[in-house]
Enzyme design. Structure first.
Site, PDB file in Angstrom:
ATOM      1  N   HIS A  18       0.857  -1.190   0.000  1.00  0.00           N
ATOM      2  CA  HIS A  18       0.000   0.000   0.000  1.00  0.00           C
ATOM      3  C   HIS A  18       0.892   1.239   0.000  1.00  0.00           C
ATOM      4  CE1 HIS A  18       0.611   0.798   4.263  1.00  0.00           C
ATOM      5  NE2 HIS A  18       0.008  -0.310   4.657  1.00  0.00           N
ATOM      6  N   HIS A  21       3.958   1.597   2.334  1.00  0.00           N
ATOM      7  CA  HIS A  21       5.171   0.875   1.927  1.00  0.00           C
ATOM      8  C   HIS A  21       5.859   1.607   0.778  1.00  0.00           C
ATOM      9  CE1 HIS A  21       2.263  -2.522   3.104  1.00  0.00           C
ATOM     10  NE2 HIS A  21       3.034  -2.313   4.158  1.00  0.00           N
ATOM     11  N   CYS A 127       1.656 -11.372  20.024  1.00  0.00           N
ATOM     12  CA  CYS A 127       0.705 -10.817  19.053  1.00  0.00           C
ATOM     13  C   CYS A 127       1.181 -11.165  17.650  1.00  0.00           C
ATOM     14  CB  CYS A 127       0.594  -9.307  19.216  1.00  0.00           C
ATOM     15  SG  CYS A 127      -0.356  -8.553  17.862  1.00  0.00           S
ATOM     16  N   CYS A 130       1.828  -8.079  15.367  1.00  0.00           N
ATOM     17  CA  CYS A 130       3.135  -7.424  15.579  1.00  0.00           C
ATOM     18  C   CYS A 130       4.272  -8.405  15.307  1.00  0.00           C
ATOM     19  CB  CYS A 130       3.304  -6.946  17.012  1.00  0.00           C
ATOM     20  SG  CYS A 130       2.100  -5.775  17.615  1.00  0.00           S
ATOM     21  N   CYS A 144      -4.465  -6.068  21.498  1.00  0.00           N
ATOM     22  CA  CYS A 144      -3.341  -5.263  21.024  1.00  0.00           C
ATOM     23  C   CYS A 144      -3.894  -3.954  20.450  1.00  0.00           C
ATOM     24  CB  CYS A 144      -2.574  -6.035  19.953  1.00  0.00           C
ATOM     25  SG  CYS A 144      -1.509  -4.984  18.949  1.00  0.00           S
ATOM     26  N   HIS A 147      -3.475  -3.903  16.510  1.00  0.00           N
ATOM     27  CA  HIS A 147      -4.140  -4.897  15.664  1.00  0.00           C
ATOM     28  C   HIS A 147      -5.524  -5.307  16.135  1.00  0.00           C
ATOM     29  CE1 HIS A 147       0.165  -5.180  14.648  1.00  0.00           C
ATOM     30  NE2 HIS A 147      -0.336  -5.257  13.445  1.00  0.00           N
ATOM     31  N   LYS A 293      -6.981   5.772   9.618  1.00  0.00           N
ATOM     32  CA  LYS A 293      -5.864   4.835   9.651  1.00  0.00           C
ATOM     33  C   LYS A 293      -5.976   3.817   8.493  1.00  0.00           C
ATOM     34  CE  LYS A 293      -3.915   1.413  12.566  1.00  0.00           C
ATOM     35  NZ  LYS A 293      -3.896   0.529  13.657  1.00  0.00           N
ATOM     36  N   LYS A 296      -6.484  -3.078   6.898  1.00  0.00           N
ATOM     37  CA  LYS A 296      -6.974  -4.137   6.029  1.00  0.00           C
ATOM     38  C   LYS A 296      -8.472  -4.324   6.255  1.00  0.00           C
ATOM     39  CE  LYS A 296      -5.557  -8.645   4.461  1.00  0.00           C
ATOM     40  NZ  LYS A 296      -4.818  -9.857   4.709  1.00  0.00           N
TER      41      LYS A 296
HETATM   42  N1  MSP Z   1       8.486  -7.056   8.109  1.00  0.00           N
HETATM   43  C1  MSP Z   1       8.616  -5.966   9.013  1.00  0.00           C
HETATM   44  C2  MSP Z   1       9.892  -5.192   8.765  1.00  0.00           C
HETATM   45  C3  MSP Z   1      11.137  -6.004   8.864  1.00  0.00           C
HETATM   46  S1  MSP Z   1      12.552  -5.083   8.472  1.00  0.00           S
HETATM   47  C4  MSP Z   1      13.807  -6.076   8.886  1.00  0.00           C
HETATM   48  C5  MSP Z   1       7.423  -5.031   8.888  1.00  0.00           C
HETATM   49  N2  MSP Z   1       6.748  -5.128   7.757  1.00  0.00           N
HETATM   50  S2  MSP Z   1       5.412  -4.289   7.405  1.00  0.00           S
HETATM   51  O1  MSP Z   1       5.056  -4.725   6.085  1.00  0.00           O
HETATM   52  O2  MSP Z   1       4.451  -4.440   8.426  1.00  0.00           O
HETATM   53  O3  MSP Z   1       5.778  -2.783   7.418  1.00  0.00           O
HETATM   54  C6  MSP Z   1       6.874  -2.323   6.772  1.00  0.00           C
HETATM   55  C7  MSP Z   1       6.975  -0.836   6.797  1.00  0.00           C
HETATM   56  O4  MSP Z   1       5.811  -0.209   6.284  1.00  0.00           O
HETATM   57  C8  MSP Z   1       7.248  -0.246   8.162  1.00  0.00           C
HETATM   58  O5  MSP Z   1       8.377   0.590   8.059  1.00  0.00           O
HETATM   59  C9  MSP Z   1       6.027   0.569   8.436  1.00  0.00           C
HETATM   60  O6  MSP Z   1       6.333   1.709   9.136  1.00  0.00           O
HETATM   61  C10 MSP Z   1       5.567   0.924   7.034  1.00  0.00           C
HETATM   62  N3  MSP Z   1       4.175   1.279   7.056  1.00  0.00           N
HETATM   63  C11 MSP Z   1       3.119   0.460   7.309  1.00  0.00           C
HETATM   64  N4  MSP Z   1       1.997   1.220   7.340  1.00  0.00           N
HETATM   65  C12 MSP Z   1       2.299   2.526   7.122  1.00  0.00           C
HETATM   66  C13 MSP Z   1       1.582   3.714   6.989  1.00  0.00           C
HETATM   67  N5  MSP Z   1       0.271   3.754   7.156  1.00  0.00           N
HETATM   68  N6  MSP Z   1       2.283   4.844   6.686  1.00  0.00           N
HETATM   69  C14 MSP Z   1       3.630   4.845   6.465  1.00  0.00           C
HETATM   70  N7  MSP Z   1       4.329   3.730   6.584  1.00  0.00           N
HETATM   71  C15 MSP Z   1       3.710   2.576   6.983  1.00  0.00           C
HETATM   72  O7  MSP Z   1       7.162  -4.265   9.783  1.00  0.00           O
END
Ligand code: MSP
Length: 486
Positions: A18, A21, A127, A130, A144, A147, A293, A296
């Site tokens: 999304h 990321h 969790c 997390c 949590c 989540h 926020k 999903k």
């Molecule tokens: N797999 C772990 C990271 C391991 S690194 C060795 C993880 N993955 S994640 O897919 O949940 O999230 C990855 C990144 O996406 C995180 O840096 C997180 O901050 C970012 N984001 C997830 N949702 C977000 C927003 N709504 N806004 C900005 N960044 C966000 O955590």
């Protein structure tokens, strides 16, 4: 020339990418392109975090019993999105790959040799959202807070990492290297967390089957975060000797939610293994979408791939980096996206290029001739890039774009065509010279557009094949900038 190693987190594959990321990955891409442009040798790492329980749950939910096959499909999906966004990563690390497993085992051996691993019993709450242990006091109404799910109660024999041993060394390191955790608000958060006292952490699971098997103990898999953090070393070539060419990383970009993993556990792991720490871990902010926020369950996640199909990849890159201060939270708004697209990209930049090409065609028969080297003082651009203030850097570039439009409006080439043809040529040549400087400045941010502008004015002749840079959004009310009149 120097080397620049930049990383993004590796993302979980329980869902499609999304914009949260995409945000971090685009920022890393801009820096990678910027440093390559400066002549540095760059290693830009991306990847996916596959060995999580959520992968198993998501595969099951998708009716896919072969988890590796599910991972393979998701790997393709993520890479497809990054390609659509013009992400120029050098390596895409997958944590189910043989080379990653090799790196994890080599790393574990070093940590074991340092005497930092022991077997113990873990009892507590876990969790899955997390992929981390949580404390009862962190729950809200028993669930949590992130989540909204009830953590599982676990009691297991696990291997532990002596994180507590690194409490003081970590504090010493952060004190000596304040640039290690950025921005400073995150550094304070990390320091406060360490000062509250670090417990040893369990780094294996006996209840899970999916993951990297603990060496010599087939009943346990390595804890997903411990394995995932090591991906950065895998990407740099560890344990091959040549990995020293790329490690330590210069910059690791992460979201603010995972700063403790990267600012506490990760450096402690590296200290234990006797490896250098990354120079900087930078945490960016979080997006909401139209004030809500991203979740999903709400189904409001924006697929960056769809956005690129609608607006083009450069527009997505531009909006995300121009609109929000890196390090701050932001709200993604569709209305704002369209406004910014129309005002900055279609009306200001797109129209500037189009009207310049049209005037050269009309008044100079498409012939630009020799273009003098031109360079405006964009004094704030470099420092802004060094501080990852992308919004500012782009603001500087847009001063140039606006200035050029004003210059054209003031010089009125359509009148000069009748009154002063030599000056007309001077004016248009000057505009092209500035556009070529824009090409350089925009290259890291808007790679496709930058290349199209260059192609429009290449070789002293206007190339009309390139087409319109930012087509107008039909449903939007647009006030056009003055076009050449006959
Ligand atoms: N797999 C772990 C990271 C391991 S690194 C060795 C993880 N993955 S994640 O897919 O949940 O999230 C990855 C990144 O996406 C995180 O840096 C997180 O901050 C970012 N984001 C997830 N949702 C977000 C927003 N709504 N806004 C900005 N960044 C966000 O955590």
């Amino acid at each position: 020339m120097s080397k620049f190693t930049v990383t993004t987190p590796i993302y979980y594959i329980n869902d499609q990418p999304h914009i949260g990321h995409a945000y971090c990955t685009i920022a890393a891409d801009v820096l990678a392109r910027y440093r390559r442009q400066s002549g540095d040798s760059v290693l830009f790492l991306a990847g996916i975090d596959e060995n999580a329980q959520k992968t198993v749950n998501a595969a099951e939910a998708a009716g896919q019993s072969d988890i590796q096959a599910y991972s393979d499909t998701m790997a393709e999906n993520w890479q497809k999105t990054w390609t659509a966004l013009g992400i120029s990563y050098d390596r895409f690390v997958r944590t189910t790959s043989a080379e990653h497993k090799k790196a994890v085992y080599a790393f574990l051996e070093a940590v074991q040799a340092a005497g930092d691993i022991y077997k113990g019993t873990y009892e507590g709450l876990y969790c899955v959202g997390c992929e981390a242990f949580v404390k009862a006091e962190d729950l809200v109404d028993g669930v949590c807070p992130d989540h909204k799910t009830k953590p599982e109660q676990l009691k297991e024999e696990n291997y532990f990492f002596k994180l507590s041993r690194y409490q003081q060394p970590l504090l010493d390191h952060i004190k000596a290297h304040p640039e290690f955790v950025q921005p400073s608000s995150r550094r304070h958060e990390v320091v406060a967390f360490i000062e509250r006292g670090l417990d040893d952490i369990s780094i294996s699971r006996s209840a899970q089957k999916w993951g990297i098997t603990w060496p010599g103990d087939p009943d346990q898999v390595i804890y997903v975060w411990f394995d995932a953090l090591i991906n950065y070393l895998t990407g740099a070539g560890y344990p091959k000797g040549s990995f020293g060419d790329w490690w330590p990383a210069d910059l690791q970009l992460v979201g603010k939610d995972i700063i403790k993993f990267h600012g506490v556990i990760w450096p402690a792991m590296l200290m234990s293994a006797g490896l250098a720490l990354p120079k900087t871990v930078f945490a960016h902010g979080f997006f909401t979408i139209d004030g809500t926020k991203i979740s999903k369950s709400l189904g409001n996640a924006i697929d960056p791939l769809e956005l690129t199909l609608e607006y083009g990849n450069d527009a997505v890159r531009y909006y995300l980096l121009r609109e929000f201060g890196f390090g701050h939270d932001g709200d993604f708004s569709h209305e704002r996206f369209k406004t910014v697209y129309t005002a900055d990209l279609a009306n200001e930049l797109g129209n500037l290029v189009q009207r310049t090409a049209a005037m050269i065609n009309k008044y100079l028969d498409g012939q630009i001739g020799n273009v003098p080297a031109h360079s405006h003082d964009v004094g704030e651009f470099k420092p802004a890039m060094a501080e990852l203030r992308f919004d500012r850097a782009l603001g500087e570039v847009w001063e140039l774009v606006k200035g050029l439009n004003q210059y054209i409006d003031a010089e009125k080439p359509w009148e000069l065509a009748k009154t002063d043809p030599p000056h007309l040529k001077e004016v248009l040549t000057h505009v092209v010279a500035d556009l070529l400087q824009l090409v350089e400045l925009l290259l890291p941010f808007l790679p496709e557009t930058s290349q199209k502008i260059a192609a429009t004015f290449a070789d002293g002749v206007v190339n009309t094949q390139v087409g319109i840079l930012f087509p107008k959004l039909e449903e939007f009310d647009v006030t056009p900038v003055e076009q050449p009149k006959s």
